[in-house]
Every structure is written in structure tokens, then in C-alpha cells.
Scaffold this active site. Structure first.
Site, PDB file in Angstrom:
ATOM      1  N   MET A  71       2.377   6.492   5.138  1.00 24.27           N
ATOM      2  CA  MET A  71       1.477   5.717   5.984  1.00 24.27           C
ATOM      3  C   MET A  71       0.545   4.898   5.103  1.00 24.27           C
ATOM      4  SD  MET A  71       0.695   9.094   5.511  1.00 24.27           S
ATOM      5  CE  MET A  71       1.358   9.908   6.943  1.00 24.27           C
TER       6      MET A  71
ATOM      7  N   GLY B 186       0.787  -1.225   0.000  1.00 29.86           N
ATOM      8  CA  GLY B 186       0.000   0.000   0.000  1.00 29.86           C
ATOM      9  C   GLY B 186       0.816   1.271   0.000  1.00 29.86           C
ATOM     10  N   CYS B 187       0.202   2.352   0.500  1.00 31.60           N
ATOM     11  CA  CYS B 187       0.771   3.687   0.371  1.00 31.60           C
ATOM     12  C   CYS B 187       2.070   3.875   1.145  1.00 31.60           C
ATOM     13  CB  CYS B 187      -0.250   4.728   0.821  1.00 31.60           C
ATOM     14  SG  CYS B 187      -1.754   4.784  -0.186  1.00 31.60           S
ATOM     15  N   ASN B 188       2.292   3.089   2.191  1.00 34.94           N
ATOM     16  CA  ASN B 188       3.532   3.236   2.954  1.00 34.94           C
ATOM     17  C   ASN B 188       4.715   2.544   2.288  1.00 34.94           C
ATOM     18  OD1 ASN B 188       1.645   1.059   4.410  1.00 34.94           O
ATOM     19  ND2 ASN B 188       3.724   0.240   4.353  1.00 34.94           N
ATOM     20  N   ALA B 189       4.465   1.715   1.255  1.00 34.97           N
ATOM     21  CA  ALA B 189       5.468   0.790   0.734  1.00 34.97           C
ATOM     22  C   ALA B 189       6.703   1.463   0.143  1.00 34.97           C
ATOM     23  CB  ALA B 189       4.837  -0.117  -0.318  1.00 34.97           C
TER      24      ALA B 189
END
Length: 377
Positions: free
Chosen positions: A364, A145-148
Site C-alpha cells: 500500500m 512509493g511503497c506500493n510500487a
């Protein structure tokens, strides 16, 4: 204030260049509401009060009735691959062009994506399609997801530090429009109103200098702290915080009703993220001799208006501190794992960083997770 981070046992990895790529077509929120014939006032308000002005998207084809038709999961997967490779090609070319390198000069490639699932992953396809050397080591980070982007940058920086002088490349490839479900519900509309398509590439290389030359002795400014080269900042350390009790707050799962994957965002997630931002930054700065007031540059994931506001309030930052984060949200929407690199590029082009400056990167996403990295120019 000078950090007192102890001299490492090997050269520090340095961010040397960033490049980005987006689909050719950009749409305003108003245009998207008209294209998809949205009349529900609640959904229209969601789009128009999102702090997003435009997004680059690859929209579904037009059906016989003139409306955009529903795409099958197979069509969405092909969009994920085809659009993803197009965007990655642009981002990689721009990134490597800035340092006078070519794909065959890259020794390590990490591809990040959460908008589709393919085997072999994007790394194998990028190596084949763009002419990377077949000896290039590779890694695919999928589904985080977006934290990756920061999870992957941690791995890439570690490889670069262990292989001084060699180019490591991370590419975030997010065709978010390949993960859309259009059913008129508030659940899917939250996602559809927020995400945009984009790819971002970052080159990381550890200087082939001695560790002491790269960082200075503990508590003392070495050459890198007083005269950082133009290539970019060194990556000093990372810190993470996972919130297990919020593990279901952001999830990408199979939707039996539609026969495709669907992303879900809990309405409370901005407050979960904000509540854990301070302790994560505290862990990042622990042992460095730095305070939050010593951080000159903040690059935060463009997760959405409420997420950005929650982080800003909890960390007591100014709107100016997050100008690039909000600017990317306005011009592109949430670009998932690559959002922070779009903001980093804007900071780099602004020309305001100075030798000795410190910066914090923050992302995050699902887990729920807050990821951070500490930079020094």
C-alpha cells in the site's frame, strides 16, 4: 481448496529467487535519538513506540560541532545513487546466485525507486555497472512509493509470461535516508522514525511448458498444483484499489523552507488502508473459487505498526499470519517498495510452504493505493 482459475493462454510466471541488500551500518531507535540529540519527549515517544528495533541507514556526515549536519539536496541525491547502487549490487548478486545465473543472463530489468529522481534511471546505471547485456530490455518505475513493488511485479510478470524461459528481474532500490529532512517538527519526525534503507531483487521466469501443464484444467489440480517445483510459486493474478479521496494522504513534495524534497504521511492513513484492504483481497480472489480462509501465507508491506494492525483487524488475520511483516518492521523499519520482498524471503527460508498452498502479497502507498497479488506454490 483448489482454485478454479481457467487455464491461461501462455505459461504462468514464477518467482524463482529473491535477494536483499542493506547498508553496512544498523542503528537502534535509541541510538538514533542520541545521534541526532533529540530531547523532545513527543518525538522520543514516536521513535520508541514504533515497534521498530533497528534500521539500516546511511547517516549524514559529522559536522565541526560533532553533530550530524544537514545535507543539501545535491548530497542527498548522490546518496540516493551511490548507496542505491551498492545495495542493488548485493541484492542482485544474491538473487541471481540462487538460480545459478549471472547479470548477462537477464533479459528484462525493472528498477523501482521513490527516494530520488535521476535521468537516466537506475536501470541504465545497473546495466552499465553490473555488466548486464546491452540488449536487456528495461523499465524504471519512479515515484509510486511503497506500493510500487507490486505495480512493477505486475509488469515484470507480464513480460516473463510473454517470453517463456527468459529471466526477468525486478529490483526495488530505496535509500530512504536520502529523503530525510531534520527540523525537529512532528511532520518530519514521523517519517524519520519509520523508514530504513534497503534493496530487494526478485527473479521471475515463465516455465517453457504448455499452459495446461503449468496450471491444470479449470477446477482440476494440474502438476503445478500437486508438485510445484522448488523454484518458487507461480503468480496467478493481481488486483488493485485506489482511493482518490485520500490522494494527498501520502506525498513526496518540494519543501521551500528547506530547499529539498520532503515526505508527508497523514495520521489517518493506517485506517484508510485498513478500510480498503478487505475489498481489494475480495477482488483478488473473485472468480478463483478461493476464500480468505484458503490462503496459507500472507505477505503484507511493513508500513508501520498502525498500518499492520489495521490490515490485520480488517482482514481478521492472526499475528502469526503477519509474523514476517512485523519481523521485517522490527529489524529494518519501513523499506518502502521492497519491504514485502524482505518478508517473502523470510517465508521462503522458513521452509513451511507446501505444493498447492496459496499466498497473498499486499502493498500500500501513495495514491492512496492497495495492491495485491495471488501466488500458488
Amino acid at each position: 481448496m483448489l482454485s478454479n482459475i481457467a487455464a491461461p493462454s501462455r505459461p504462468l510466471p514464477r518467482i524463482t529467487a529473491v535477494g536483499t541488500g542493506v547498508p553496512p551500518h544498523s542503528y537502534s531507535q535509541e541510538e538514533l535519538l542520541e545521534i541526532f540529540r533529540v530531547d523532545d519527549p513527543r518525538i522520543r515517544s514516536l521513535y520508541l513506540n514504533s515497534a521498530i528495533e533497528r534500521r539500516h541507514l546511511t547517516l549524514p556526515p559529522v559536522g565541526p560541532d560533532g553533530a550530524r549536519r544537514q545535507e543539501s539536496q545535491g548530497e542527498l541525491l548522490r546518496k540516493h545513487v551511490d548507496s542505491g547502487l551498492d545495495m542493488a549490487r548485493t541484492a542482485i548478486a544474491e538473487c541471481l546466485g540462487k538460480i545459478g545465473a549471472a547479470p548477462e543472463d537477464v533479459s528484462y530489468l525493472c528498477c523501482v525507486s521513490s527516494t530520488g529522481f535521476i535521468t537516466p534511471g537506475f536501470s541504465a546505471k545497473v546495466i552499465k555497472e553490473l555488466g548486464f547485456d546491452t540488449s536487456c530490455s528495461r523499465l524504471d518505475v519512479v515515484g509510486m512509493g511503497c506500493n510500487a513493488g507490486l505495480n512493477a511485479l505486475n509488469a515484470v510478470s507480464g513480460w516473463a509470461g510473454a517470453n517463456p524461459g527468459k529471466i526477468a528481474l525486478m529490483v526495488c532500490i530505496e535509500a530512504c535516508s536520502a529523503a530525510y529532512v531534520f527540523d525537529g517538527t512532528m511532520r518530519t519526525s514521523v517519517v524519520n522514525s519509520l523508514f530504513g534503507d534497503g534493496a530487494a531483487a526478485v527473479a521471475v521466469t515463465a516455465d517453457a511448458a504448455s499452459p495446461t501443464e503449468a496450471s491444470g484444467e479449470p477446477g482440476e489440480p494440474g502438476p503445478a498444483a500437486t508438485a510445484a517445483p522448488a523454484e518458487g510459486p507461480v503468480v496467478l493474478k493481481f488486483a488493485s484499489r485506489i482511493v482518490p479521496e485520500a490522494s494527498e494522504a501520502m506525498r513526496y513534495e518540494w519543501d521551500d523552507d528547506h530547499g529539498k524534497f520532503s515526505f508527508f504521511l497523514d495520521r489517518e492513513i493506517p485506517y484508510v488502508v485498513g478500510a480498503h484492504a478487505e475489498e481489494t483481497v475480495g477482488a483478488l480472489l473473485e472468480g478463483t473459487g478461493l476464500r480468505r480462509s484458503d490462503i496459507a501465507h500472507w505477505i503484507v508491506h511493513s508500513g508501520g505498526k498502525k498500518v499492520i494492525d489495521s490490515v490485520r483487524v480488517n482482514l481478521r488475520l492472526t499475528r502469526h499470519d503477519l509474523r514476517h511483516t512485523t519481523g521485517v518492521l522490527a529489524d529494518h523499519g519501513n523499506l518502502s517498495s521492497g519491504s514485502f520482498l524482505f518478508s517473502y524471503r523470510r517465508l521462503s527460508e522458513e521452509g513451511v510452504t507446501a505444493p498447492g498452498d496459496h499466498g497473498v502479497l499486499m502493498t500500500m502507498g501513495p495514491g492512496s493505493t492497495v495492491e495485491t497479488a495471488l501466488l500458488r506454490w
